[in-house]
Design a protein around this motif. Structure first.
Motif, mmCIF file in Angstrom:
data_model
loop_
_atom_site.group_PDB
_atom_site.id
_atom_site.type_symbol
_atom_site.label_atom_id
_atom_site.label_comp_id
_atom_site.label_asym_id
_atom_site.label_seq_id
_atom_site.Cartn_x
_atom_site.Cartn_y
_atom_site.Cartn_z
ATOM 1 N N VAL A 74 1.010 -1.230 -0.021
ATOM 2 C CA VAL A 74 0.167 -0.044 0.152
ATOM 3 C C VAL A 74 1.080 1.284 -0.055
ATOM 4 O O VAL A 74 1.821 1.301 0.989
ATOM 5 C CB VAL A 74 -0.933 0.105 1.177
ATOM 6 N N MET B 230 -3.420 10.452 -1.836
ATOM 7 C CA MET B 230 -4.258 9.039 -1.886
ATOM 8 C C MET B 230 -3.571 8.022 -1.539
ATOM 9 O O MET B 230 -2.826 7.821 -1.789
ATOM 10 C CB MET B 230 -5.482 9.109 -3.097
ATOM 11 N N VAL C 154 -3.110 4.225 -2.700
ATOM 12 C CA VAL C 154 -3.059 3.481 -3.843
ATOM 13 C C VAL C 154 -2.134 2.272 -3.765
ATOM 14 O O VAL C 154 -1.227 2.046 -3.255
ATOM 15 C CB VAL C 154 -2.180 4.590 -4.880
ATOM 16 N N ARG D 152 -8.416 6.436 -10.872
ATOM 17 C CA ARG D 152 -9.933 6.519 -11.170
ATOM 18 C C ARG D 152 -10.265 7.587 -12.062
ATOM 19 O O ARG D 152 -9.915 8.768 -11.461
ATOM 20 C CB ARG D 152 -10.960 6.229 -10.009
HETATM 21 C C1 FMN Z 1 -5.533 0.242 0.090
HETATM 22 C C2 FMN Z 1 -6.168 1.153 -0.795
HETATM 23 C C3 FMN Z 1 -5.851 1.056 -2.317
HETATM 24 C C4 FMN Z 1 -6.322 1.914 -3.198
HETATM 25 N N1 FMN Z 1 -5.715 2.124 -4.426
HETATM 26 C C5 FMN Z 1 -6.295 2.836 -5.536
HETATM 27 C C6 FMN Z 1 -5.622 2.980 -6.675
HETATM 28 O O1 FMN Z 1 -4.636 2.200 -6.961
HETATM 29 N N2 FMN Z 1 -6.001 3.964 -7.512
HETATM 30 C C7 FMN Z 1 -7.184 4.491 -7.152
HETATM 31 O O2 FMN Z 1 -7.567 5.508 -8.098
HETATM 32 N N3 FMN Z 1 -7.783 4.619 -5.946
HETATM 33 C C8 FMN Z 1 -7.218 3.788 -5.295
HETATM 34 N N4 FMN Z 1 -7.888 3.849 -3.761
HETATM 35 C C9 FMN Z 1 -9.009 4.686 -3.432
HETATM 36 C C10 FMN Z 1 -8.323 6.133 -3.297
HETATM 37 O O3 FMN Z 1 -7.529 6.261 -2.118
HETATM 38 C C11 FMN Z 1 -9.740 7.011 -2.856
HETATM 39 O O4 FMN Z 1 -10.558 7.082 -4.004
HETATM 40 C C12 FMN Z 1 -9.317 8.427 -2.566
HETATM 41 O O5 FMN Z 1 -8.372 8.578 -1.555
HETATM 42 C C13 FMN Z 1 -10.534 9.345 -2.357
HETATM 43 O O6 FMN Z 1 -10.643 10.489 -3.149
HETATM 44 P P1 FMN Z 1 -11.671 10.233 -4.640
HETATM 45 O O7 FMN Z 1 -12.760 9.497 -4.240
HETATM 46 O O8 FMN Z 1 -11.725 11.684 -4.881
HETATM 47 O O9 FMN Z 1 -10.636 9.426 -5.430
HETATM 48 C C14 FMN Z 1 -7.455 2.998 -2.889
HETATM 49 C C15 FMN Z 1 -7.760 2.989 -1.382
HETATM 50 C C16 FMN Z 1 -7.277 1.954 -0.713
HETATM 51 C C17 FMN Z 1 -7.994 2.063 0.870
#
Ligand code: FMN
Length: 323
Positions: free
Chosen positions: A37, A51, A53, A71
């Motif tokens: 992570v 964020m 990822v 995303r």
């Molecule tokens: C363990 C974990 C892994 C994540 N990996 C990704 C990722 O690879 N790509 C992505 O777009 N969001 C990923 N997310 C979700 C984003 O962290 C989350 O959507 C973002 O912090 C919230 O803002 P948003 O909804 O505007 O994107 C992950 C979340 C978690 C908890």
């Protein structure tokens, strides 16, 4: 030799099919691949975003390239593409809370963590186990995500063990018991009196793994997995939304959403108009069955062990936990 493709018929297939027909099944199959992570951040000098990822991956050693995907719907998508640089902090196994903080939209996330500005001004989390400071080399459209390729300008390796993510849950990296028992200590199977006995800590780890895989059989009989049982246990204490459950149980939001939707189909939970989930009578009886299974499992495993040995084992474990 036949050249026609025939789908695998191996036993143990849980689900199989075209991802287009069942995107959740696709996500669950992808979840079988364990990742680390990271928190990836970018800054334009005044506006700082970060964020969680787990799509981060190594791409090339020469030149030094890494990739990750975001995303299209993410609030941060355009900021990362526009800023042209980003910093990756690889999280340590005691940073689950930080992953949860950066894994959902929160305001001012960086106020809650210790960080240091890197060479491009992007924020690097203190206590992470590695940092990669990158310029944006290329972007590629990838379906509902954009793939970002970064050229690593500085990398830092710090002390610590990685946080892992797999099957919708956080985990920690441990030496496999087979490795552990062959490298750190003699075989646990050995009963020869003359042989050196295994290290106490190796025994503890191997026992925990063994018990947990045996208990999986009990869960299977109730048609529930680890994520499902945690969701049922939490809902038994109070109704909650998917986001709240994901935060409280420290589970991935996608895994919680999938589980809730499955539970709804089974009639184990009901959902209110404001998306709060509650156990139904059927759900409460699943919870009672889980509890009964856990008790049954424990007594079957401990059956036949001398009560005074059990007392001594309890004392040792409590001592280890409290000292
Ligand atoms: C363990 C974990 C892994 C994540 N990996 C990704 C990722 O690879 N790509 C992505 O777009 N969001 C990923 N997310 C979700 C984003 O962290 C989350 O959507 C973002 O912090 C919230 O803002 P948003 O909804 O505007 O994107 C992950 C979340 C978690 C908890």
């Amino acid at each position: 030799m036949s050249t026609t493709y025939s789908p695998p018929t191996a036993t143990g297939i849980i689900e199989q099919g075209d991802p287009a027909d069942d995107p959740r099944a696709f996500r669950r199959a992808l979840g079988q691949f364990a990742t680390g992570v990271t928190v990836i951040s970018t800054s334009d000098g005044t506006h700082h975003v970060g964020m969680a990822v787990n799509s981060f991956a190594a791409v090339s050693l020469d030149p030094p390239l890494v990739s990750w995907s975001i995303r299209n719907e993410s609030r941060n998508r355009d900021t990362f593409v526009r800023n042209g640089h980003f910093a990756v902090s690889v999280l340590a196994d005691d940073q689950v809370d930080i992953s949860a903080l950066f894994g959902r939209p929160h305001e001012n996330q960086f106020e809650h963590v210790a960080w240091t500005a890197g060479i491009h001004g992007d924020r690097l989390l203190d206590q992470a186990i590695a940092h990669f400071e990158c310029t944006l080399e290329a972007t590629h459209e990838g379906g509902d995500h954009v793939i970002l390729i970064g050229r690593v300008k500085r990398c830092t390796r710090l002390d610590g063990a990685p946080l892992l993510f797999s099957q919708g849950q956080y985990g920690i990296a441990e030496a496999h018991p087979q490795v552990e028992l062959t490298s750190a200590a003699p075989s646990v199977k050995s009963s020869d009196a003359g042989e050196e006995s295994p290290l106490f800590t190796s025994l503890l780890k191997a026992t925990e793994q063994h018990m947990s895989s045996l208990f999986d059989e009990y869960r299977k009989r109730l048609d529930i997995n680890v994520v499902g049982s945690r969701v049922v246990n939490l809902l038994d204490t109070a109704p909650a939304s998917a986001g709240e459950l994901s935060e409280r149980a420290l589970l991935g939001e996608a895994a919680v959403e999938d589980t809730l939707s499955e539970f709804k189909t089974r009639g184990w939970v009901s959902e209110s108009a404001d998306k709060v989930f509650k156990l139904t009578d059927a759900g409460r009886s699943v919870r009672a069955n889980l509890l009964r299974s856990a008790q049954e499992f424990t007594s079957s495993r401990l059956n036949g062990i001398d009560p005074s040995d059990l007392d001594a084992a309890r004392r040792v474990l409590i001592r280890l936990l409290t000292s």
